[in-house]
Design an enzyme around this catalytic site. Structure first.
Site, mmCIF file in Angstrom:
data_model
loop_
_atom_site.group_PDB
_atom_site.id
_atom_site.type_symbol
_atom_site.label_atom_id
_atom_site.label_comp_id
_atom_site.label_asym_id
_atom_site.label_seq_id
_atom_site.Cartn_x
_atom_site.Cartn_y
_atom_site.Cartn_z
ATOM 1 N N GLN A 1 -4.892 -1.827 9.837
ATOM 2 C CA GLN A 1 -4.672 -3.068 9.094
ATOM 3 C C GLN A 1 -5.247 -4.255 9.879
ATOM 4 O O GLN A 1 -4.957 -4.423 11.064
ATOM 5 C CB GLN A 1 -3.159 -3.267 8.853
ATOM 6 C CG GLN A 1 -2.819 -4.509 8.062
ATOM 7 C CD GLN A 1 -3.353 -4.475 6.614
ATOM 8 O OE1 GLN A 1 -3.328 -3.446 5.960
ATOM 9 N NE2 GLN A 1 -3.845 -5.602 6.133
ATOM 10 N N LYS B 1 0.846 -1.204 0.000
ATOM 11 C CA LYS B 1 0.000 0.000 0.000
ATOM 12 C C LYS B 1 0.878 1.249 0.000
ATOM 13 O O LYS B 1 0.600 2.216 -0.716
ATOM 14 C CB LYS B 1 -0.920 -0.012 1.233
ATOM 15 C CG LYS B 1 -2.002 -1.079 1.153
ATOM 16 C CD LYS B 1 -2.758 -1.289 2.460
ATOM 17 C CE LYS B 1 -3.734 -2.458 2.318
ATOM 18 N NZ LYS B 1 -4.445 -2.803 3.559
ATOM 19 N N ASP C 1 -11.174 2.470 4.326
ATOM 20 C CA ASP C 1 -11.491 1.053 4.125
ATOM 21 C C ASP C 1 -13.003 0.840 3.967
ATOM 22 O O ASP C 1 -13.437 -0.233 3.559
ATOM 23 C CB ASP C 1 -10.990 0.219 5.322
ATOM 24 C CG ASP C 1 -9.690 -0.512 5.006
ATOM 25 O OD1 ASP C 1 -9.374 -0.685 3.809
ATOM 26 O OD2 ASP C 1 -8.996 -0.928 5.960
#
Ligand code: NAD
Length: 292
Positions: free
Chosen positions: A100, A54, A123
């Site tokens: 994460q 990422k 997200d």
């Protein structure tokens, strides 16, 4: 028949190219780059490698990123406090905030994710964003689901009126994808069946799919006899399997056999994975634009 390959890597690069222009425009207008802050808890090798991917993609596009590493022993309270502090500016501008997953088992992941302000939730896991998606007015769409839809659109695979079968009902992949494909409009209007671990006759459901998406986490769950000839098969799964000579990544689909039946197939690696990252950057740019 040998299926046509849905090359996620090439599509992700094309998306990155347009995001780079968008990021440059943002930077020109606001005299700073869009910025993503990632919280990485513990030392899982897979998570570290996803986060690295990422960051590298962010760099290619012109988005700043910072990774805050936290010991696996962190408590739910300390992580909630950290996320709130990041939102308040403790680690510099944070247009997007990402925690994460997976978090260690002792941590209440829902509490930590809920602490991310919905307008920075790149997200798309916050209940406000999930609610907006379910009402057909999405803000941040969970990246993997958005990536699968983008893959279908890019290949010109019609969804309207067709039967999409999704295997896996997680909040991060299966459920949001079901909402996207069933929504009104381009890339939607499909008739959706959402299968899961308690579904009876999984093979039967799969065989009725014009578009079959596997998002389970089980190598070779989808075999050739479960695929309708001419179907589009999208493999979201990522599984590391040990073989003589080392380990390798495979999806949930028995690729070599299924490619002889399907019309379209996405590989693992190089399929949905790179698109997930591209969609994260698209969400980060959207977050930066919304905040400015
Ligand atoms: P999850 O464990 O949260 O959910 C798995 C789902 O599969 C559940 O809904 C469960 O009901 C269903 N399931 C389990 N066994 C089944 C069976 N035998 N038959 C039918 N359904 C069954 O997983 P997740 O987070 O949604 O991830 C799924 C897979 O996708 C994993 O391999 C993960 O690594 C991968 N993944 C890939 C990306 C990417 O960018 N490519 C992103 C996220 C997840």
């Amino acid at each position: 028949m040998t299926a046509r390959l849905l090359d996620g890597r090439a599509l992700a690069r094309a998306i990155e190219n347009s995001l780079r222009d968008e990021a440059a425009t943002f930077t020109g207008m606001f005299h700073r780059r869009p910025r993503l802050v990632v919280v990485l808890v513990g030392d899982l090798a897979a998570s570290a490698s996803y986060v690295k991917g990422k960051q590298q993609a962010a760099e290619r596009v012109g988005v700043d990123s910072e990774v805050i590493r936290v010991a696996a022993a962190a408590t739910t309270d300390s992580l909630v406090t950290l996320v709130r502090a990041i939102a308040a500016g403790s680690h510099g501008p944070a247009d997007g905030i990402l925690v994460q997953l997976p978090l260690p088992e002792h941590v209440d992941a829902v509490a930590v994710l809920d602490a991310v302000p919905p307008e920075r939730d790149v997200d798309g896991f916050h209940p406000e964003n999930a609610g907006l998606l379910s009402q057909g007015r999405p803000r941040f769409i969970p990246c993997t689901a958005a990536g699968v839809q983008r893959m279908l659109l890019d290949a010109g695979i019609e969804t309207a009126g067709r039967h999409a079968v999704i295997v896996g009902r997680s909040d991060i992949v299966g459920k949001p994808l079901a909402l996207l494909l069933a929504a009104k409009g381009r890339g939607g209007d499909a008739t959706v069946t959402l299968c899961h671990s308690r579904s009876e006759d999984l093979a039967d459901h799969c065989r009725r799919a014009d578009i079959l998406v596997a998002a389970v986490g089980r190598p070779r769950l989808v075999t050739a006899d479960m695929v309708k000839p001419g179907a589009a098969v999208i493999d979201v799964g990522i599984n590391r399997i040990d073989e003589a000579g080392g380990s390798r990544l495979v999806g949930d689909v028995d690729f070599d056999a299924v490619k002889e039946v399907a019309e379209w197939i996405s590989p693992v690696p190089g399929g949905v994975g790179p698109l997930t990252v591209a969609m994260l950057l698209a969400n980060t740019l959207l977050a930066a634009e919304l905040r400015s």
